[in-house]
Design an enzyme around this catalytic site. Structure first.
Site, PDB file in Angstrom:
ATOM      1  N   ASN A  89      14.925  -7.040   7.053  1.00  0.00           N
ATOM      2  CA  ASN A  89      13.833  -6.204   6.564  1.00  0.00           C
ATOM      3  C   ASN A  89      12.698  -6.309   7.347  1.00  0.00           C
ATOM      4  OD1 ASN A  89      12.435  -4.879   4.359  1.00  0.00           O
ATOM      5  ND2 ASN A  89      11.935  -6.686   3.230  1.00  0.00           N
ATOM      6  N   HIS A  91       8.506  -6.153   7.302  1.00  0.00           N
ATOM      7  CA  HIS A  91       7.302  -6.591   6.616  1.00  0.00           C
ATOM      8  C   HIS A  91       5.950  -6.543   7.299  1.00  0.00           C
ATOM      9  CE1 HIS A  91       5.253  -8.719   3.337  1.00  0.00           C
ATOM     10  NE2 HIS A  91       4.423  -9.268   4.205  1.00  0.00           N
ATOM     11  N   SER A 118       6.715  -8.043  10.963  1.00  0.00           N
ATOM     12  CA  SER A 118       7.681  -8.907  11.020  1.00  0.00           C
ATOM     13  C   SER A 118       9.119  -8.213  10.823  1.00  0.00           C
ATOM     14  CB  SER A 118       7.377 -10.304  10.146  1.00  0.00           C
ATOM     15  OG  SER A 118       6.394 -10.777  10.531  1.00  0.00           O
ATOM     16  N   ASP A 127      10.417 -12.770   1.258  1.00  0.00           N
ATOM     17  CA  ASP A 127       9.949 -12.513   2.695  1.00  0.00           C
ATOM     18  C   ASP A 127       9.971 -14.159   3.169  1.00  0.00           C
ATOM     19  OD1 ASP A 127       9.316  -9.844   2.510  1.00  0.00           O
ATOM     20  OD2 ASP A 127       7.150 -10.442   1.601  1.00  0.00           O
TER      21      ASP A 127
END
Length: 178
Positions: A89, A91, A118, A127
């Site tokens: 993912n 972020h 990130s 996260d």
């Protein structure tokens, strides 16, 4: 990612694009001839039943890697368990600074001079997964949430493209994160 994956030199291909609601990424996928699917969160009684359908869709495409970008929901544990650590993912913050749904707003509210972008391995936290790549982005005087987020987005995209390349070429070995 779709543009990068069209290059013969890029070592990965996008097999499908999915979403939890109608989104610009679906139209973008169509422009590139990439199949897409929608599993609306609001059509299910629970996160787990939504996750079961999302998992069924993913199984149909048999991806080697699941890439989240813009999905603002926690994935159900059964989906993470099946694909981890091959779920990544992006972020819009320099994790572990400013996790959660409002990383850009939180960075501005904190009065810091820089934030970042990130790419992480998805786990069952918010996260909290291992960081695969990140880069700092300065906060400029007069930045708003919108202007800062617009400067972070290209950095996120670059990091994502490089991280997927590194995974595909085994420069990053996701097995290390099991």
């Amino acid at each position: 990612m779709l543009e990068a994956a069209q290059s013969a030199e890029y070592p990965a291909r996008v097999v499908a694009v999915g979403a939890d609601r109608q989104a610009d990424g679906l139209a973008h996928a169509e422009q590139f001839g990439i199949p897409s699917f929608v599993v609306p969160f609001t059509s299910f009684a629970s996160r787990e039943s939504w996750g079961d359908e999302l998992l069924a869709q993913l199984r149909e495409w048999q991806p080697d890697l699941v890439v989240l970008s813009g999905l603002m929901r926690l994935l159900p544990a059964q989906l993470v368990a099946e694909y981890a650590p091959a779920i990544i993912n992006t972020h819009p913050a320099y994790l572990p600074e400013f996790p959660g749904a409002h990383g850009v707003r939180d960075a501005l509210a904190a009065g810091v001079t820089q934030t970042g972008a990130s790419v992480i391995v998805v786990d069952n936290g918010v996260d909290t997964g291992p960081i695969l790549a990140q880069r700092r982005v300065p906060i400029e005087p007069g930045d708003t949430e919108a202007t800062l987020h617009e400067r972070i987005k290209p950095v996120e995209r670059e990091l994502l493209i490089q991280t997927v390349r590194d995974i595909a070429t085994h420069t990053i070995d996701l097995k290390e994160f099991r």
